[in-house]
Design a protein around this motif. Structure first.
Motif, mmCIF file in Angstrom:
data_model
loop_
_atom_site.group_PDB
_atom_site.id
_atom_site.type_symbol
_atom_site.label_atom_id
_atom_site.label_comp_id
_atom_site.label_asym_id
_atom_site.label_seq_id
_atom_site.Cartn_x
_atom_site.Cartn_y
_atom_site.Cartn_z
ATOM 1 N N ARG B 220 0.828 -1.195 0.000
ATOM 2 C CA ARG B 220 0.000 0.000 0.000
ATOM 3 C C ARG B 220 0.864 1.247 0.000
ATOM 4 O O ARG B 220 0.606 2.222 -0.683
ATOM 5 C CB ARG B 220 -0.911 -0.040 1.244
ATOM 6 C CG ARG B 220 -2.025 0.951 1.289
ATOM 7 C CD ARG B 220 -3.060 0.720 0.237
ATOM 8 N NE ARG B 220 -3.995 -0.334 0.525
ATOM 9 C CZ ARG B 220 -5.158 -0.148 1.155
ATOM 10 N NH1 ARG B 220 -5.488 1.044 1.579
ATOM 11 N NH2 ARG B 220 -5.973 -1.156 1.338
ATOM 12 N N VAL B 223 2.138 2.065 -3.415
ATOM 13 C CA VAL B 223 1.102 2.690 -4.244
ATOM 14 C C VAL B 223 0.987 4.175 -3.908
ATOM 15 O O VAL B 223 0.958 5.030 -4.792
ATOM 16 C CB VAL B 223 -0.256 1.989 -4.038
ATOM 17 C CG1 VAL B 223 -1.382 2.768 -4.704
ATOM 18 C CG2 VAL B 223 -0.195 0.571 -4.584
ATOM 19 N N VAL B 224 0.936 4.482 -2.618
ATOM 20 C CA VAL B 224 0.779 5.882 -2.200
ATOM 21 C C VAL B 224 1.981 6.714 -2.638
ATOM 22 O O VAL B 224 1.829 7.825 -3.162
ATOM 23 C CB VAL B 224 0.578 5.981 -0.677
ATOM 24 C CG1 VAL B 224 0.601 7.429 -0.217
ATOM 25 C CG2 VAL B 224 -0.732 5.327 -0.281
ATOM 26 N N ARG B 226 4.033 6.119 -5.111
ATOM 27 C CA ARG B 226 4.025 6.281 -6.573
ATOM 28 C C ARG B 226 3.011 7.340 -6.979
ATOM 29 O O ARG B 226 3.271 8.147 -7.875
ATOM 30 C CB ARG B 226 3.674 4.966 -7.252
ATOM 31 C CG ARG B 226 4.792 3.951 -7.265
ATOM 32 C CD ARG B 226 4.495 2.817 -8.225
ATOM 33 N NE ARG B 226 5.603 1.877 -8.233
ATOM 34 C CZ ARG B 226 5.560 0.657 -7.689
ATOM 35 N NH1 ARG B 226 4.447 0.239 -7.106
ATOM 36 N NH2 ARG B 226 6.617 -0.127 -7.725
ATOM 37 N N ARG B 227 1.854 7.368 -6.322
ATOM 38 C CA ARG B 227 0.850 8.376 -6.664
ATOM 39 C C ARG B 227 1.369 9.772 -6.379
ATOM 40 O O ARG B 227 0.930 10.743 -6.988
ATOM 41 C CB ARG B 227 -0.445 8.130 -5.889
ATOM 42 C CG ARG B 227 -1.197 6.907 -6.378
ATOM 43 C CD ARG B 227 -2.491 6.715 -5.623
ATOM 44 N NE ARG B 227 -3.100 5.448 -5.953
ATOM 45 C CZ ARG B 227 -4.178 4.966 -5.320
ATOM 46 N NH1 ARG B 227 -4.731 5.652 -4.341
ATOM 47 N NH2 ARG B 227 -4.686 3.807 -5.667
ATOM 48 N N PRO B 378 -9.929 1.230 7.265
ATOM 49 C CA PRO B 378 -9.199 2.292 6.570
ATOM 50 C C PRO B 378 -9.358 3.628 7.284
ATOM 51 O O PRO B 378 -10.425 3.956 7.807
ATOM 52 C CB PRO B 378 -9.895 2.350 5.206
ATOM 53 C CG PRO B 378 -11.313 1.959 5.491
ATOM 54 C CD PRO B 378 -11.283 1.043 6.691
ATOM 55 N N SER B 380 -9.703 6.289 5.846
ATOM 56 C CA SER B 380 -10.661 7.099 5.093
ATOM 57 C C SER B 380 -12.011 7.136 5.799
ATOM 58 O O SER B 380 -12.807 8.043 5.564
ATOM 59 C CB SER B 380 -10.822 6.547 3.670
ATOM 60 O OG SER B 380 -11.249 5.195 3.724
ATOM 61 N N GLU B 392 -5.234 8.494 3.651
ATOM 62 C CA GLU B 392 -4.631 7.320 2.995
ATOM 63 C C GLU B 392 -4.003 6.471 4.061
ATOM 64 O O GLU B 392 -3.025 6.891 4.676
ATOM 65 C CB GLU B 392 -3.526 7.759 2.049
ATOM 66 C CG GLU B 392 -4.003 8.318 0.750
ATOM 67 C CD GLU B 392 -2.877 9.043 0.046
ATOM 68 O OE1 GLU B 392 -2.849 9.030 -1.176
ATOM 69 O OE2 GLU B 392 -2.020 9.624 0.745
ATOM 70 N N GLY B 393 -4.516 5.307 4.308
ATOM 71 C CA GLY B 393 -3.887 4.494 5.330
ATOM 72 C C GLY B 393 -4.894 3.541 5.916
ATOM 73 O O GLY B 393 -6.077 3.590 5.602
ATOM 74 N N TYR B 464 -17.749 1.334 8.894
ATOM 75 C CA TYR B 464 -17.269 0.870 7.598
ATOM 76 C C TYR B 464 -17.885 -0.495 7.361
ATOM 77 O O TYR B 464 -18.195 -1.222 8.299
ATOM 78 C CB TYR B 464 -15.748 0.783 7.585
ATOM 79 C CG TYR B 464 -15.158 0.664 6.205
ATOM 80 C CD1 TYR B 464 -14.537 -0.503 5.784
ATOM 81 C CD2 TYR B 464 -15.204 1.745 5.325
ATOM 82 C CE1 TYR B 464 -13.996 -0.598 4.516
ATOM 83 C CE2 TYR B 464 -14.661 1.650 4.061
ATOM 84 C CZ TYR B 464 -14.057 0.484 3.661
ATOM 85 O OH TYR B 464 -13.510 0.390 2.418
ATOM 86 N N HIS B 465 -18.046 -0.846 6.122
ATOM 87 C CA HIS B 465 -18.699 -2.104 5.805
ATOM 88 C C HIS B 465 -17.817 -2.927 4.892
ATOM 89 O O HIS B 465 -17.383 -2.441 3.850
ATOM 90 C CB HIS B 465 -20.039 -1.800 5.100
ATOM 91 C CG HIS B 465 -20.850 -3.020 4.872
ATOM 92 N ND1 HIS B 465 -21.861 -3.061 3.954
ATOM 93 C CD2 HIS B 465 -20.807 -4.251 5.435
ATOM 94 C CE1 HIS B 465 -22.401 -4.267 3.965
ATOM 95 N NE2 HIS B 465 -21.782 -5.006 4.850
ATOM 96 N N ARG B 466 -17.525 -4.144 5.295
ATOM 97 C CA ARG B 466 -16.752 -5.018 4.443
ATOM 98 C C ARG B 466 -17.719 -6.025 3.838
ATOM 99 O O ARG B 466 -18.197 -6.917 4.529
ATOM 100 C CB ARG B 466 -15.652 -5.704 5.241
ATOM 101 C CG ARG B 466 -14.642 -6.427 4.376
ATOM 102 C CD ARG B 466 -13.483 -6.929 5.239
ATOM 103 N NE ARG B 466 -12.699 -7.935 4.572
ATOM 104 C CZ ARG B 466 -11.728 -7.689 3.705
ATOM 105 N NH1 ARG B 466 -11.427 -6.448 3.384
ATOM 106 N NH2 ARG B 466 -11.054 -8.660 3.137
ATOM 107 N N LYS B 467 -18.045 -5.845 2.575
ATOM 108 C CA LYS B 467 -19.061 -6.690 1.936
ATOM 109 C C LYS B 467 -18.439 -7.983 1.486
ATOM 110 O O LYS B 467 -17.441 -7.995 0.793
ATOM 111 C CB LYS B 467 -19.604 -5.961 0.702
ATOM 112 C CG LYS B 467 -21.077 -5.650 0.763
ATOM 113 C CD LYS B 467 -21.547 -5.001 -0.513
ATOM 114 C CE LYS B 467 -22.092 -3.643 -0.162
ATOM 115 N NZ LYS B 467 -22.663 -2.867 -1.176
ATOM 116 N N THR B 468 -19.055 -9.098 1.863
ATOM 117 C CA THR B 468 -18.564 -10.393 1.380
ATOM 118 C C THR B 468 -19.604 -11.079 0.550
ATOM 119 O O THR B 468 -20.789 -10.892 0.769
ATOM 120 C CB THR B 468 -18.206 -11.312 2.549
ATOM 121 O OG1 THR B 468 -18.353 -10.600 3.752
ATOM 122 C CG2 THR B 468 -16.770 -11.784 2.426
#
Lengths: 150, 468
Positions: B220, B223-224, B226-227, B378, B380, B392-393, B464-468
């Motif tokens: 992660r 990615v951050v 590089r952005r 997250p 966020s 971000e994190g 937050y919701h982690r949809k499975t």
């Protein structure tokens, strides 16, 4: 060019590309020949999330079974765990996802593809998927149920 | 001249000076041998000056975003000379503070380069031809570590620097190439990028921070970064550094073959080695573990009454680990029998965004055969992070699937170097995810991200919701 069906529920409009199959949890699968199957999120699935912050797809070489997690999409509202709509090995991961994950929201059926899987038995898995019309009906049921709850 | 002490300590870095102060607290007569300045690498050319630069560059980055918060800061810009003065002042204040503490506790500081000459004596050369012999009951070896120098041709070229020289930001390179994507390399990469240099990082392993961070967090972070415009190449093995027009060329190989990148300064940050050469160790019969001094779990060497601590014994090369080692060795000298316990040694990485971790990573826990669950949340979705504008994190809690016992906590995001303390406490005390979930965390704070991740154990994450 893909053709689309459309469904409007309340103030939301969802599009469904007709040239592919759908896993009930909102993942599309489109065979491209040579056992290669491209996958991505349906318009309904990406709208249920929110702005995409990070899209993490299992790396090339990972073996996945039908229904097993192949990607995880972190959006502002939810983590979308993406089940593989086909068994096989991850052959390609969309390189655009790292720098511009918002492409999943902007073009879920085109530039926002997630991965290409080398399928072990596409025909067997296809039997568990829906075509665009059947998936649209399912989305209509789910969306209208959510409207009723409000 | 000889004097008798209860304990002599070779090296006044964080391991050595903490051991000295603890020993003095316990009533021992202490000699602390140091050839440079007290505080060692950490205070003088490590932790402290780098964190001063990180503080300055974080302020610069935030000041440039001031308009987002409704604050007008017309032209936030670095004042490089001012930044160097600030860095030096921070170092001087802390070195002076440690000197003062040593004086108050009546620790004798013996200046000069020490060597082990007998199991009960150090010889200290004062640099002017004189030698002091320090005869003691117990010796603690705390000589620290030095920059690793891999066998890459071209490292002696002008423009190739180590972390010590990189602390001098009074002239900025247009393009900095960092060899090594570990903690030191990435902290400097972020500092230089914030100051305006273009930065390329070359890391040999498949992920950044190899062995220093949870893999998912390291991916992660890449990615951050590089952005934010940093060029990061993993799986890149550096072959050579060469002169090129306008600067230096670094040649490296990747899966794609041979590649090269050109810049005007190269930072070598490929790790550190124990500083154990030329200290008389082999002559006195101290058993070594390659470059590290071999010790048991009580920090004893094979020679009776000779102990070793900190970077010199290998393991996690962190100042706070050296400090704990110092306390353990001294308490054992005083008659206790305390073994080291490194389970809850956190790592704190001052990149931007910060990274921190404690305990087992997901991979380590799985390798040990544990039935593992990973709980994630997250930043966020954390209100304080949203207010800060630093979203971000994420927080990842690695726990045992059945009991929920916390095996490790790993984070990336705002102030996680502070937040990790809760994770260290959880790992140290055997707390479970439910313990964390039922400990009330103040609102609105970043700590709620730990709470919400822990709630995931019961599927009870609220925000937050982690949809499975």
């Amino acid at each position: 060019m893909s053709e689309f069906l459309e469904l409007t529920v309340d103030k939301f409009t969802f599009r469904f590309a007709t040239d592919r199959y759908y896993h009930p949890e909102g993942v599309w699968a489109r065979p491209e020949g040579d056992g290669r199957v491209r996958i991505g999120l349906s318009d309904f699935a990406q709208q249920s999330g929110g702005d995409v912050a990070f899209a993490e797809v299992k790396p090339v070489g990972t073996v996945v079974a039908f229904g097993e997690e192949v990607a995880s999409i972190e959006t502002m509202k939810t983590d979308i765990v993406v089940p593989a709509p086909v068994s096989g090995t991850v052959a390609e991961v969309n390189p655009a996802l790292e720098m511009t994950p918002e492409v999943i929201s902007e073009d879920p059926y085109g530039e926002g593809w997630l991965a290409v899987i080398a399928a072990t038995d596409w025909e067997a898995d296809r039997a568990h998927l829906m075509d665009a019309q059947a998936y649209l009906e399912r989305v209509r049921e789910v969306a209208e149920e959510e409207m009723r709850k409000k | 001249m000889t004097e008798v002490y209860d304990v002599a300590i070779l090296g006044a870095g964080p391991g050595g000076y903490v051991a000295a102060l603890r020993a003095a607290q316990l009533g021992m007569r202490v000699a602390l041998v140091e050839e440079a300045r007290v505080g060692g690498t950490c205070l003088n050319v490590g932790c402290i000056p780098t964190k001063a630069l990180v503080t300055a560059t974080d302020l610069l980055a935030r000041a440039r975003r001031a308009a987002e918060y409704g604050v007008r800061i017309p032209e936030a810009a670095p004042d490089l000379e001012g930044m160097m003065a600030y860095q030096r002042a921070a170092v001087e204040r802390l070195v002076g503070g440690v000197e003062q503490l040593l004086k108050e506790w009546k620790v004798t500081v013996v200046r000069g380069r020490g060597r082990l000459v007998r199991p009960d004596a150090l010889a200290v050369a004062d640099g002017a031809g004189g030698t002091t012999e320090v005869v003691v009951r117990h010796i603690i070896l705390a000589p620290g570590s030095v920059m690793a120098r891999p066998p890459i041709p071209g490292l002696d070229l002008p423009g190739v620097v180590t972390s010590t020289e990189a602390l001098d930001v009074s002239t900025l390179p247009a393009h900095l190439i960092v060899i090594g994507g570990g903690v030191i390399g990435l902290e400097f990469a972020c500092i230089y990028q914030a100051l305006g240099s273009r930065v390329t990082v070359l890391e040999m392993m498949p992920n950044l921070l190899p062995g220093a961070a949870d893999e998912a967090i390291a991916k992660r972070l890449a990615v951050v970064l590089r952005r934010r415009g940093m060029d990061i190449r993993t799986g890149a093995t550096v072959q050579a550094v060469e002169e090129a027009e306008g600067g230096l060329r670094v040649r490296f190989t990747t899966a794609k073959g041979e590649e090269a990148v050109e810049g005007d300064r190269v930072l070598l940050a490929t790790g550190r080695w124990p500083n154990t050469a030329d200290l008389g160790l082999e002559e006195v019969g101290i058993r070594m573990n390659r470059r590290a001094i071999a010790v048991d779990e009580y920090l004893r060497t094979n020679v009776p009454n000779v102990w070793a601590i900190g970077d010199a014994v290998g393991g996690m090369m962190l100042a706070h680990k050296a400090m704990v080692d110092g306390r353990v060795a001294v308490e054992n000298i005083a008659g206790q029998k305390r073994a080291v316990d490194y389970r809850s040694v956190p790592s704190a990485i001052f990149t931007s965004p910060e990274v921190a971790g404690v305990g087992l990573t997901e991979e380590q826990a799985r390798q040990q055969g544990a039935d593992v669950r990973v709980l994630q949340f997250p930043f966020s979705a954390n209100p304080r992070a949203q207010i800060l504008g630093e979203t971000e994190g994420l927080v990842r809690i690695v726990c045992e699937a059945g009991s929920g016992r916390v095996l490790g906590v790993h984070m990336m995001g705002p102030h996680v170097t502070e937040l990790i303390a809760e994770g260290a406490l959880a790992v140290q005390t055997g707390a479970t995810a439910d313990d964390l979930a039922w400990t009330t965390h103040a609102h609105p704070t970043l700590t709620e991200a730990v709470l919400e991740a822990a709630l995931g154990f019961q599927g009870a994450t609220i925000h937050y919701h982690r949809k499975t």
